[in-house]
Design a protein around this motif. Structure first.
Motif, PDB file in Angstrom:
ATOM      1  N   ASP A 108       0.867  -1.173   0.000  1.00 28.95           N
ATOM      2  CA  ASP A 108       0.000   0.000   0.000  1.00 28.95           C
ATOM      3  C   ASP A 108       0.901   1.219   0.000  1.00 28.95           C
ATOM      4  N   THR A 110       0.738   5.084   0.384  1.00 31.70           N
ATOM      5  CA  THR A 110      -0.106   6.187   0.844  1.00 31.70           C
ATOM      6  C   THR A 110       0.656   7.481   0.626  1.00 31.70           C
ATOM      7  N   THR A 123      -4.533   6.219  -0.734  1.00 27.22           N
ATOM      8  CA  THR A 123      -3.761   4.981  -0.640  1.00 27.22           C
ATOM      9  C   THR A 123      -3.974   4.196  -1.919  1.00 27.22           C
ATOM     10  N   ILE A 124      -2.859   3.776  -2.511  1.00 26.00           N
ATOM     11  CA  ILE A 124      -2.909   3.015  -3.761  1.00 26.00           C
ATOM     12  C   ILE A 124      -2.323   1.631  -3.496  1.00 26.00           C
ATOM     13  N   THR A 147      -6.537   2.930  -7.744  1.00 28.05           N
ATOM     14  CA  THR A 147      -7.353   3.387  -6.619  1.00 28.05           C
ATOM     15  C   THR A 147      -8.475   4.247  -7.176  1.00 28.05           C
ATOM     16  N   THR A 148      -9.525   4.402  -6.400  1.00 25.22           N
ATOM     17  CA  THR A 148     -10.666   5.216  -6.810  1.00 25.22           C
ATOM     18  C   THR A 148     -10.705   6.475  -5.954  1.00 25.22           C
TER      19      THR A 148
END
Length: 185
Positions: A108, A110, A123-124, A147-148
């Motif tokens: 992750d 961030t 966070t991706i 990520t959205t």
């Protein structure tokens, strides 16, 4: 693929290779389809600490004017004050604040994403796709993630109502990252 026990060999500084990287997005259009696009001009760096993932970092700068949805009129509208306001905000930036291992080959990332002068923490989730030496002797690593975000959170509020109900542009935008980075000597 580099095994988790070999992560230390990945330690180093990398430059994102724009010729082999895609920074893309997907947004809902007219409530019935999706529009896909990408940014064609960007630069970035990744620092990998294979012994301590938390000491890794990433930075990305995207030229807003390089937006490309394969439709010149739409691209022009996206560059305008209705959307990216690229004359006032020519760059979209991301700077990591934390990188955490979540699995054998997942992380992750961030950080602070800034669009139109508005910064939000995102966070991706990324998957490490592997490491290879290319035919030119470059050591490369690959990552993919998405990520959205809600475009409204970044001040991108323009929309148009549809006769059949709903709006022309959805608020949720999926950001997509397919990254190839070259290790610096």
């Amino acid at each position: 693929m580099t095994s988790p026990s070999d992560q230390a060999q990945l330690t180093g500084d990398y430059t994102i290779d724009p010729e082999h990287t895609r920074i893309g997005f997907v947004a809902r259009h007219a409530m019935i389809t999706k529009v896909r696009g990408s940014f064609n001009e960007f630069e970035g760096t990744v620092h990998v600490d294979g012994d301590n993932t938390a000491d890794s970092s990433a930075e990305l700068t995207i030229r807003a004017a390089s937006i490309d949805t394969r439709n010149a009129d739409r691209d022009g509208h996206l560059r305008s004050n209705d959307f990216l306001a690229m004359e006032d905000y020519p760059e979209i930036t991301f700077r990591s604040t934390d990188i955490a291992r979540t699995g054998e080959d997942t992380f992750d990332v961030t950080g602070d994403l800034t669009v139109r002068g508005v910064t939000q923490r995102v966070t991706i989730p990324f998957t490490f796709e592997g490491q290879a030496v290319d035919p030119f002797g470059n050591s490369r690593i690959g990552f993919e993630g998405s990520t959205t975000i809600n475009r409204q959170d970044f001040g991108v509020r323009w929309n148009a109502p549809l006769e059949t109900g709903g709006v022309l542009v959805g608020d949720k935008v999926v950001l997509e990252f397919e990254v190839s980075a070259i290790k610096q000597s």
